[in-house]
Structure formats: C-alpha cells, structure tokens
Design a protein around this motif. Structure first.
Motif, PDB file in Angstrom:
ATOM      1  N   ARG A   1       0.837  -1.209   0.000  1.00  0.00           N
ATOM      2  CA  ARG A   1       0.000   0.000   0.000  1.00  0.00           C
ATOM      3  C   ARG A   1       0.865   1.250   0.000  1.00  0.00           C
ATOM      4  NH1 ARG A   1      -3.751   2.232  -0.555  1.00  0.00           N
ATOM      5  NH2 ARG A   1      -4.920   2.622   1.355  1.00  0.00           N
TER       6      ARG A   1
ATOM      7  N   TYR B   1      -2.131   2.975 -13.947  1.00  0.00           N
ATOM      8  CA  TYR B   1      -2.220   4.430 -14.004  1.00  0.00           C
ATOM      9  C   TYR B   1      -1.283   5.024 -12.959  1.00  0.00           C
ATOM     10  CZ  TYR B   1      -6.494   4.269 -16.843  1.00  0.00           C
ATOM     11  OH  TYR B   1      -7.403   4.068 -17.845  1.00  0.00           O
TER      12      TYR B   1
ATOM     13  N   GLN C   1      -1.029   8.491 -10.569  1.00  0.00           N
ATOM     14  CA  GLN C   1      -1.808   9.646 -10.114  1.00  0.00           C
ATOM     15  C   GLN C   1      -0.956  10.527  -9.219  1.00  0.00           C
ATOM     16  OE1 GLN C   1      -5.424   8.871  -7.833  1.00  0.00           O
ATOM     17  NE2 GLN C   1      -6.346  10.755  -8.607  1.00  0.00           N
TER      18      GLN C   1
ATOM     19  N   LEU D   1      -0.408  13.997  -6.935  1.00  0.00           N
ATOM     20  CA  LEU D   1      -1.262  14.685  -5.968  1.00  0.00           C
ATOM     21  C   LEU D   1      -2.078  15.774  -6.646  1.00  0.00           C
ATOM     22  CD1 LEU D   1      -1.986  14.892  -2.961  1.00  0.00           C
ATOM     23  CD2 LEU D   1      -0.176  16.603  -2.744  1.00  0.00           C
ATOM     24  N   GLY D   2      -3.383  15.733  -6.446  1.00  0.00           N
ATOM     25  CA  GLY D   2      -4.246  16.765  -6.995  1.00  0.00           C
ATOM     26  C   GLY D   2      -4.565  16.622  -8.466  1.00  0.00           C
ATOM     27  N   GLN D   3      -4.193  15.492  -9.043  1.00  0.00           N
ATOM     28  CA  GLN D   3      -4.425  15.270 -10.467  1.00  0.00           C
ATOM     29  C   GLN D   3      -5.271  14.022 -10.681  1.00  0.00           C
ATOM     30  OE1 GLN D   3      -3.252  17.462 -12.807  1.00  0.00           O
ATOM     31  NE2 GLN D   3      -2.445  18.674 -11.097  1.00  0.00           N
ATOM     32  N   GLY D   4      -5.780  13.890 -11.892  1.00  0.00           N
ATOM     33  CA  GLY D   4      -6.480  12.666 -12.259  1.00  0.00           C
ATOM     34  C   GLY D   4      -5.490  11.575 -12.617  1.00  0.00           C
ATOM     35  N   PRO D   5      -5.933  10.329 -12.591  1.00  0.00           N
ATOM     36  CA  PRO D   5      -5.051   9.226 -12.996  1.00  0.00           C
ATOM     37  C   PRO D   5      -4.609   9.371 -14.448  1.00  0.00           C
ATOM     38  CG  PRO D   5      -6.985   8.407 -11.820  1.00  0.00           C
ATOM     39  CD  PRO D   5      -7.241   9.849 -12.104  1.00  0.00           C
TER      40      PRO D   5
ATOM     41  N   PHE E   1      -2.872   7.422 -17.674  1.00  0.00           N
ATOM     42  CA  PHE E   1      -2.666   6.086 -18.218  1.00  0.00           C
ATOM     43  C   PHE E   1      -1.178   5.799 -18.427  1.00  0.00           C
ATOM     44  CE2 PHE E   1      -3.453   2.361 -20.700  1.00  0.00           C
ATOM     45  CZ  PHE E   1      -2.567   2.404 -21.764  1.00  0.00           C
TER      46      PHE E   1
ATOM     47  N   LEU F   1      -2.011   3.224  -9.585  1.00  0.00           N
ATOM     48  CA  LEU F   1      -3.289   2.529  -9.540  1.00  0.00           C
ATOM     49  C   LEU F   1      -3.326   1.421 -10.579  1.00  0.00           C
ATOM     50  CD1 LEU F   1      -5.553   5.701  -9.381  1.00  0.00           C
ATOM     51  CD2 LEU F   1      -5.360   4.009  -7.562  1.00  0.00           C
TER      52      LEU F   1
ATOM     53  N   PHE G   1     -10.980  -0.456  -9.919  1.00  0.00           N
ATOM     54  CA  PHE G   1      -9.670  -0.018  -9.461  1.00  0.00           C
ATOM     55  C   PHE G   1      -9.316  -0.591  -8.099  1.00  0.00           C
ATOM     56  CE2 PHE G   1      -8.065   3.198 -12.379  1.00  0.00           C
ATOM     57  CZ  PHE G   1      -9.167   3.381 -13.194  1.00  0.00           C
ATOM     58  N   GLY G   2      -8.012  -0.815  -7.902  1.00  0.00           N
ATOM     59  CA  GLY G   2      -7.497  -1.130  -6.590  1.00  0.00           C
ATOM     60  C   GLY G   2      -7.278   0.146  -5.797  1.00  0.00           C
ATOM     61  N   GLN G   3      -6.807   0.004  -4.576  1.00  0.00           N
ATOM     62  CA  GLN G   3      -6.604   1.163  -3.705  1.00  0.00           C
ATOM     63  C   GLN G   3      -5.315   1.915  -4.021  1.00  0.00           C
ATOM     64  OE1 GLN G   3      -7.669   1.206   0.395  1.00  0.00           O
ATOM     65  NE2 GLN G   3      -8.721  -0.760   0.292  1.00  0.00           N
TER      66      GLN G   3
ATOM     67  N   ARG H   1       1.088   3.937  -2.847  1.00  0.00           N
ATOM     68  CA  ARG H   1       1.684   5.278  -2.762  1.00  0.00           C
ATOM     69  C   ARG H   1       3.187   5.136  -2.682  1.00  0.00           C
ATOM     70  NH1 ARG H   1       0.261  10.231  -2.071  1.00  0.00           N
ATOM     71  NH2 ARG H   1      -1.908   9.700  -1.616  1.00  0.00           N
TER      72      ARG H   1
END
Lengths: 111, 114
Positions: free
Chosen positions: A9, A35, A37, A39-43, A45, A91, A102-104, A107
């Motif tokens: 995780r 994907y 991602q 911080l503050g952005q969309g995933p 590809f 992700l 999607f999985g969690q 990070r």
C-alpha cells in the motif's frame, strides 16, 4: 478477494533504488491497466494488458518503467533507478467489459 | 489520509442540496463515458456510465447528462449527503484492441457540509 488488490500500500524508496509494485486483478478479468496519479491530479494512463499481451505502453514515462503480466493474471510494475518525480500513487484496474474496477493503489515516495 | 482534492476545483454544498459537477471532454470519437468517485486514500469507484448514443441516464440519486455538441458531461447528485464528499472524475473511453481504456479528466472536489 472480490476486488483488485495492490501491494504494497505504501512504499518509500531511496533515489536510485528499484521498486516492484504488484497488482492482483479480479479473477477472470481479461484487461488490466496501470495508471499514475500525482497529488491533486487525475489518474494518467501508463499501460494496459489483454491477458498476457501488453497492447499499449504509450503512457510509460521512460524506459525505467517496465510492466509485465506473464500468465495473464497478476501484474507487476517495475521502476528502475527511481527518481523524485516518480513519487505518486500507482493505480491498477481490471475489466471484463467497459467498466474498470480499481485497486486502492500503491503510494510511492522517493526520498 | 492525504487528500487528492488539493489544487482541484471545489464545489461546496449543504447536506440535502442537489449537486451538479461538470466535465468537458476532448475526444469526439469517445463512445463511452464514466463518472468515478474517489475518496481519500482509495482508488476510483464506478458511479454511473453513459454511451455516446444517449443524452441522459439515471441511477440511484445520480443522473448523468451528455451533450455531444459541446463535448460536455455533467453529474447530478440529488439530496447530497456527507458521504458523497470526495473527488469526482469523468472519464472518456473508446475501444482499443477489444478493451475500453479510461482517460480521466482533472476532477472536482465535492465538499458536503452537514
């Protein structure tokens, strides 16, 4: 389990270290996606597989990024010689038809 | 957990109000659109989808509207609840090699005040 499982995780890596991120998709799902991602952005590809075939890797940011799915199930995203800009949530998603689950996420923090 | 809402457009509403979240998409060839909800520390969760040959689809407390003329998508949430607080992403997809690859928009942070 019933959903997409990702491990670890959380991962802290020293700059220059290699890391491997694992994804266990939903059983029977043919398609698997990775994907990134920030911080503050969309995933964003990175790459996708249909069974064991990697059909699109156009989103991988450099040749330090490598993904595999050798038996068409579990997938691993490997990042070599990590750099600070690689810090993000990674992700994984799987799908059978149109809906991607999607999985969690993992990070990754590069220090 | 760390918020994914930083630097995102934010919509603040009172509990019980209706919420409308908007999204502009770029690819006129996209044939399928999805709204995802992402809570802090979690992956995106499917809410509702709509095909490009439709202009409206309703679910439980949610409605998606699609305007292909201006390439605009909206998500309406009725009687918004504190549990609806999250970041919402629209995603456009088109078929590629037999799969549908979601391409995400920037996202909107929804904050619901009790």
């Amino acid at each position: 389990g019933a959903g997409v499982s990702q491990s670890p995780r959380y991962k802290v890596a020293k700059r220059g270290q290699d890391v491997a991120l694992r994804c266990d998709p939903i059983s029977g799902h043919v398609s698997l996606f990775w994907y990134q991602q920030a911080l503050g952005q969309g995933p964003e590809f990175l790459t996708y597989f249909q069974n064991e075939a990697q059909l699109d890797k156009s989103g991988l940011p450099s040749d330090r990024f490598f993904a595999e799915r050798p038996e068409g199930s579990v997938s691993t995203l490997k990042i070599q010689r990590t750099q600070q800009e690689d810090s993000a949530v990674y992700l994984c998603a799987s799908s059978l038809l149109q809906e991607a689950f999607f999985g969690q996420g993992t990070r990754l923090t590069v220090v | 957990g760390e918020s994914v809402g930083l630097h995102l457009p934010t919509l603040s509403v009172q509990e019980g109000d209706n919420s409308i979240i908007n999204c502009a998409y770029s690819n006129s060839a996209s044939d399928y659109f999805i709204w995802y909800k992402q809570e802090s520390g979690k992956g995106p969760q499917f809410i509702i989808d709509i095909r490009s040959n439709m202009d409206k689809r309703q679910g439980q407390r949610v409605t998606v509207l699609l305007n292909k003329t201006v390439k605009h998508l909206s998500l309406q949430i009725a009687a918004t609840q504190p549990g609806d607080s999250a970041v919402y992403f629209c995603a456009e997809t088109s078929a590629s090699g037999g799969s549908y690859i979601p391409t995400f928009g920037r996202g909107t942070s929804l904050i619901v005040h009790p």
